[in-house]
Design an enzyme around this catalytic site. Structure first.
Site, PDB file in Angstrom:
ATOM      1  N   THR A  50     -11.732 -35.511 -15.471  1.00 43.63           N
ATOM      2  CA  THR A  50     -11.119 -36.697 -16.001  1.00 43.63           C
ATOM      3  C   THR A  50     -11.958 -37.002 -17.349  1.00 43.63           C
ATOM      4  O   THR A  50     -11.473 -37.406 -18.460  1.00 43.63           O
ATOM      5  CB  THR A  50     -11.295 -37.848 -15.165  1.00 43.63           C
ATOM      6  N   TYR A 113       1.549 -39.259 -10.677  1.00 43.82           N
ATOM      7  CA  TYR A 113       2.790 -39.624 -11.117  1.00 43.82           C
ATOM      8  C   TYR A 113       3.937 -39.134  -9.950  1.00 43.82           C
ATOM      9  O   TYR A 113       4.426 -40.134  -9.457  1.00 43.82           O
ATOM     10  CB  TYR A 113       3.174 -38.824 -12.393  1.00 43.82           C
ATOM     11  N   TYR A 139     -10.629 -34.065  -4.852  1.00 47.35           N
ATOM     12  CA  TYR A 139     -10.950 -35.107  -5.748  1.00 47.35           C
ATOM     13  C   TYR A 139     -10.028 -36.140  -5.451  1.00 47.35           C
ATOM     14  O   TYR A 139      -8.887 -36.142  -5.899  1.00 47.35           O
ATOM     15  CB  TYR A 139     -10.997 -34.713  -7.280  1.00 47.35           C
ATOM     16  N   ARG A 144      -6.282 -43.822 -10.389  1.00 46.45           N
ATOM     17  CA  ARG A 144      -5.946 -43.004 -11.489  1.00 46.45           C
ATOM     18  C   ARG A 144      -4.505 -42.452 -11.159  1.00 46.45           C
ATOM     19  O   ARG A 144      -3.910 -42.320 -11.901  1.00 46.45           O
ATOM     20  CB  ARG A 144      -6.908 -42.171 -12.110  1.00 46.45           C
ATOM     21  N   LYS A 167     -14.990 -35.056  -3.544  1.00 43.77           N
ATOM     22  CA  LYS A 167     -15.404 -36.051  -4.525  1.00 43.77           C
ATOM     23  C   LYS A 167     -14.586 -37.567  -4.440  1.00 43.77           C
ATOM     24  O   LYS A 167     -13.468 -37.421  -4.459  1.00 43.77           O
ATOM     25  CB  LYS A 167     -15.380 -35.741  -6.060  1.00 43.77           C
ATOM     26  N   ILE A 209     -20.927 -36.771  -8.384  1.00 42.89           N
ATOM     27  CA  ILE A 209     -20.404 -36.450  -9.665  1.00 42.89           C
ATOM     28  C   ILE A 209     -20.325 -37.507 -10.701  1.00 42.89           C
ATOM     29  O   ILE A 209     -19.278 -38.321 -10.348  1.00 42.89           O
ATOM     30  CB  ILE A 209     -19.028 -35.566  -9.521  1.00 42.89           C
TER      31      ILE A 209
END
Length: 297
Positions: A50, A113, A139, A144, A167, A209
């Site tokens: 990201t 999405y 992740y 997001r 993560k 991270i």
């Protein structure tokens, strides 16, 4: 960790910015940044995540950046490649490419999405792990992507030999505790939020991270290393010391602030691709003031 899995890293891995100009990736700047991070004491590097603006890199740029980072790091620290996508077929191609380039592990985000059910997440992650000859870090960043990995889903994936770590950036410590209790030593857990390094390590996490470590790699690693040495107070004090800086780095959507910060430090242009735009002036001045107070600039 389970006997058939190795810990990818302990401490701090930097989610690296990608130095960009209007002409593409600035590899000279990227190389300097990689060297500085390693010399500064970082424990691993994440490229094309990201923070690295993977969502607006071209396919060629994404693949080339991974290959370049692996070559530049030259085995000094593990290089973790972001290869996730909401298109599983594309994520498969990226994962295979990163394996061939010599990346040490993959960071695979949940699909955004189109989202997915928990069943869909299990099938997607298993498909990617089956195709990889390197370990995968799952992740989870629902803020997001719009989809959350449930603790029971981590448990369903925990026995796959190529799925090694998490993560976790869901921000919900209670859920993270539940995950840790369920998966035990089958999956390593890394904080995906710089303001939760100490809390997540307190329930067994192996590190972070980090966005913060773009600016202060050695200090961010030391937050983790102090905790692992048993000096919990030092770790907590360092977490608190840098909290205002962490908050400044997330006052606008990542990586807008960190790209501005790295530009102020002379590592890259303050250039982002739309729909990201440069930092608001008031936010910028506040962040720079905090950076000055810490002697970073």
């Amino acid at each position: 960790m389970a006997k058939n899995k190795k810990t990818i890293f302990e401490g701090a891995a930097t989610a690296l910015v990608t130095p960009l100009t209007e002409n593409g990736i600035d590899y000279e700047a990227f190389g300097r940044l990689i060297d500085w991070q390693i010399e500064g004491g970082i424990d691993a590097l994440v490229v094309c995540g990201t923070t690295g603006e993977a969502s607006t890199l071209t396919d060629d740029e994404h693949r080339d950046a991974i290959a370049y980072a692996v070559k530049r790091a030259a085995g000094r620290v593990p290089v973790i490649a972001g290869t996730g996508s909401n298109d599983t077929g594309y994520a498969l191609d990226l994962t295979r490419c990163a394996c061939e380039a010599g990346a040490d592990a993959m960071l695979v985000v949940t699909p955004y999405y189109n989202k997915a059910t928990q069943k869909g997440l299990v099938r997607m992650f298993e498909t990617l792990a089956d195709a990889s000859d390197k370990p995968i870090i799952l992740y989870n960043v629902p803020g997001r992507t719009g989809v959350n990995i449930e603790p029971s889903t981590y448990l369903a994936l925990a026995d796959h030999p190529n799925i090694s770590a998490i993560k976790e950036a869901n921000g919900n410590i209670s859920k993270i505790v539940e995950t840790a209790a369920l998966v035990g030593d089958k999956l390593d857990i890394y904080s995906g939020n710089d303001d939760q390094i100490v809390p997540i390590m307190s329930v067994g996490g192996k590190g972070v991270i980090s966005v913060l470590s773009n600016l202060i790699p050695g200090e961010t690693s030391e937050i983790c290393k102090s905790f692992m040495r048993g000096d919990i107070k030092k770790s907590m004090d360092m977490q608190a010391k840098y909290l205002s800086l962490i908050n400044a780095l997330f006052c606008e959507v990542n990586p807008i602030p960190v790209k501005a910060a790295m530009s102020a430090m002379g590592f890259c242009e303050n250039y982002l691709r739309l729909p990201l735009t440069t930092m608001e002036d008031a936010h910028m001045e506040n962040m720079l003031s905090i950076m000055r107070s810490h002697g970073i600039i």
